[in-house]
Motif scaffolding. Structure first.
Motif, PDB file in Angstrom:
ATOM      1  N   ALA A  55     -13.197  -1.096  23.957  1.00 29.49           N
ATOM      2  CA  ALA A  55     -14.355  -0.880  23.086  1.00 29.49           C
ATOM      3  C   ALA A  55     -15.530  -0.300  23.866  1.00 29.49           C
ATOM      4  O   ALA A  55     -16.323   0.481  23.332  1.00 29.49           O
ATOM      5  CB  ALA A  55     -14.754  -2.190  22.415  1.00 29.49           C
ATOM      6  N   GLU A  56     -15.643  -0.665  25.139  1.00 22.57           N
ATOM      7  CA  GLU A  56     -16.719  -0.141  25.970  1.00 22.57           C
ATOM      8  C   GLU A  56     -16.478   1.314  26.353  1.00 22.57           C
ATOM      9  O   GLU A  56     -17.424   2.063  26.603  1.00 22.57           O
ATOM     10  CB  GLU A  56     -16.857  -0.991  27.235  1.00 22.57           C
ATOM     11  N   GLU A  57     -15.206   1.722  26.391  1.00 25.55           N
ATOM     12  CA  GLU A  57     -14.868   3.084  26.800  1.00 25.55           C
ATOM     13  C   GLU A  57     -14.883   4.071  25.639  1.00 25.55           C
ATOM     14  O   GLU A  57     -15.062   5.272  25.847  1.00 25.55           O
ATOM     15  CB  GLU A  57     -13.482   3.091  27.457  1.00 25.55           C
ATOM     16  N   ILE A  58     -14.695   3.579  24.417  1.00 25.57           N
ATOM     17  CA  ILE A  58     -14.682   4.467  23.253  1.00 25.57           C
ATOM     18  C   ILE A  58     -16.091   5.012  23.014  1.00 25.57           C
ATOM     19  O   ILE A  58     -17.051   4.242  22.949  1.00 25.57           O
ATOM     20  CB  ILE A  58     -14.194   3.715  21.999  1.00 25.57           C
ATOM     21  N   PRO A  59     -16.240   6.320  22.889  1.00 29.56           N
ATOM     22  CA  PRO A  59     -17.582   6.888  22.678  1.00 29.56           C
ATOM     23  C   PRO A  59     -18.157   6.504  21.318  1.00 29.56           C
ATOM     24  O   PRO A  59     -17.425   6.387  20.329  1.00 29.56           O
ATOM     25  CB  PRO A  59     -17.346   8.396  22.772  1.00 29.56           C
ATOM     26  N   VAL A  60     -19.459   6.310  21.280  1.00 28.60           N
ATOM     27  CA  VAL A  60     -20.138   6.018  20.019  1.00 28.60           C
ATOM     28  C   VAL A  60     -20.136   7.287  19.172  1.00 28.60           C
ATOM     29  O   VAL A  60     -20.399   8.379  19.685  1.00 28.60           O
ATOM     30  CB  VAL A  60     -21.587   5.552  20.277  1.00 28.60           C
ATOM     31  N   PRO A  61     -19.830   7.196  17.883  1.00 26.09           N
ATOM     32  CA  PRO A  61     -19.793   8.393  17.033  1.00 26.09           C
ATOM     33  C   PRO A  61     -21.138   9.110  17.009  1.00 26.09           C
ATOM     34  O   PRO A  61     -22.202   8.485  17.041  1.00 26.09           O
ATOM     35  CB  PRO A  61     -19.445   7.833  15.648  1.00 26.09           C
ATOM     36  N   GLU A  62     -21.076  10.423  16.949  1.00 22.41           N
ATOM     37  CA  GLU A  62     -22.292  11.229  16.867  1.00 22.41           C
ATOM     38  C   GLU A  62     -22.880  11.139  15.466  1.00 22.41           C
ATOM     39  O   GLU A  62     -22.155  11.185  14.471  1.00 22.41           O
ATOM     40  CB  GLU A  62     -21.966  12.683  17.199  1.00 22.41           C
ATOM     41  N   VAL A  63     -24.189  10.997  15.392  1.00 23.83           N
ATOM     42  CA  VAL A  63     -24.875  10.934  14.102  1.00 23.83           C
ATOM     43  C   VAL A  63     -25.112  12.352  13.604  1.00 23.83           C
ATOM     44  O   VAL A  63     -25.738  13.166  14.289  1.00 23.83           O
ATOM     45  CB  VAL A  63     -26.212  10.176  14.209  1.00 23.83           C
ATOM     46  N   PHE A  64     -24.610  12.639  12.419  1.00 29.46           N
ATOM     47  CA  PHE A  64     -24.798  13.952  11.802  1.00 29.46           C
ATOM     48  C   PHE A  64     -25.906  13.836  10.767  1.00 29.46           C
ATOM     49  O   PHE A  64     -25.781  13.097   9.799  1.00 29.46           O
ATOM     50  CB  PHE A  64     -23.498  14.411  11.136  1.00 29.46           C
ATOM     51  N   GLY A  65     -27.015  14.551  10.981  1.00 30.92           N
ATOM     52  CA  GLY A  65     -28.135  14.475  10.057  1.00 30.92           C
ATOM     53  C   GLY A  65     -29.344  13.840  10.718  1.00 30.92           C
ATOM     54  O   GLY A  65     -29.582  14.024  11.917  1.00 30.92           O
ATOM     55  N   ASP A  66     -30.101  13.075   9.940  1.00 29.26           N
ATOM     56  CA  ASP A  66     -31.311  12.437  10.455  1.00 29.26           C
ATOM     57  C   ASP A  66     -30.961  11.270  11.373  1.00 29.26           C
ATOM     58  O   ASP A  66     -30.052  10.489  11.080  1.00 29.26           O
ATOM     59  CB  ASP A  66     -32.175  11.937   9.294  1.00 29.26           C
ATOM     60  N   ALA A  67     -31.709  11.135  12.461  1.00 28.39           N
ATOM     61  CA  ALA A  67     -31.472  10.044  13.405  1.00 28.39           C
ATOM     62  C   ALA A  67     -31.855   8.696  12.818  1.00 28.39           C
ATOM     63  O   ALA A  67     -31.354   7.655  13.250  1.00 28.39           O
ATOM     64  CB  ALA A  67     -32.242  10.292  14.697  1.00 28.39           C
TER      65      ALA A  67
END
Length: 199
Positions: free
Chosen positions: A16-28
């Motif tokens: 879980a620590e190695e899996i990248p956090v999903p990129e936010v598409f749109g407003d932060a």
């Protein structure tokens, strides 16, 4: 047995620590965060584009790993007033899709809502937006009654669930009306002996 299960649990935690956090598409940050996985990727991203054109503060993330979930999702959730999971499965007994149920259990976050369907058809952009915002959306920015689609009204989870149940009921009625009736006997669909081939 206890040692082996602990070993496997620790492996999942490390993963879980190695899996990248999903990129936010749109407003932060903003009002609504859509979450999808699998085939909902395209329709959700197009829905975000259209909603932002209409002035909505909305974004989306697409999960590629569900077990374990990547660390850090709670930080993304904290930036939005609503978190809506759009998925292709049943809302279940408690009114939430499978992924929404997992996320609500994992993060104990009541603002996680659910939009589901099981008709076997790909989500349409307008279908997602109308389910999320409880109002009509069109490409020209007008609602069904000709008024601007911009509004601050936010449907409750109970309202969304009731609407989904009504849609399911309507779909079942339509399916029942269009289902061909089985003939009482096979003779009804087979040629009679007198109608045999003359060749």
């Amino acid at each position: 047995h206890m040692a082996m299960t602990a070993k496997r649990r620790n492996k999942l935690r490390q993963l879980a620590e190695e899996i990248p956090v999903p990129e936010v598409f749109g407003d932060a940050e903003g009002d609504t965060l859509l979450i999808g996985w699998g085939s909902t990727f395209g329709p959700i991203h197009d829905a975000v584009k259209l909603a932002r054109e209409r002035g909505e503060k909305i974004a989306a993330i697409h999960l590629r790993h569900l077990h374990p979930l990547p660390n850090g999702l709670e930080k993304i959730f904290a930036q939005f007033n609503r978190v809506v999971v759009v998925e292709m499965n049943d809302q279940g007994v408690y009114g939430f899709g499978q992924l929404a149920t997992i996320l609500r259990a994992r993060y104990c976050e009541p603002k996680i809502e659910s939009v589901t369907k099981t008709d076997g058809l790909t989500y349409r952009v307008r279908e997602i937006l109308e389910a999320v915002f409880n109002r009509s959306f069109s490409r020209n920015g007008q609602s069904g009654n000709g008024a601007s689609t911009k509004t601050t009204a936010v449907p409750s989870t109970a309202t969304a669930t009731a609407r989904a149940e009504a849609q399911v009921s309507t779909a079942r009625d339509h399916a029942g009306d269009s289902t061909p009736q089985r003939p009482e006997t096979y003779e009804a669909v087979l040629p009679s002996k007198d109608q045999g081939s003359t060749a």
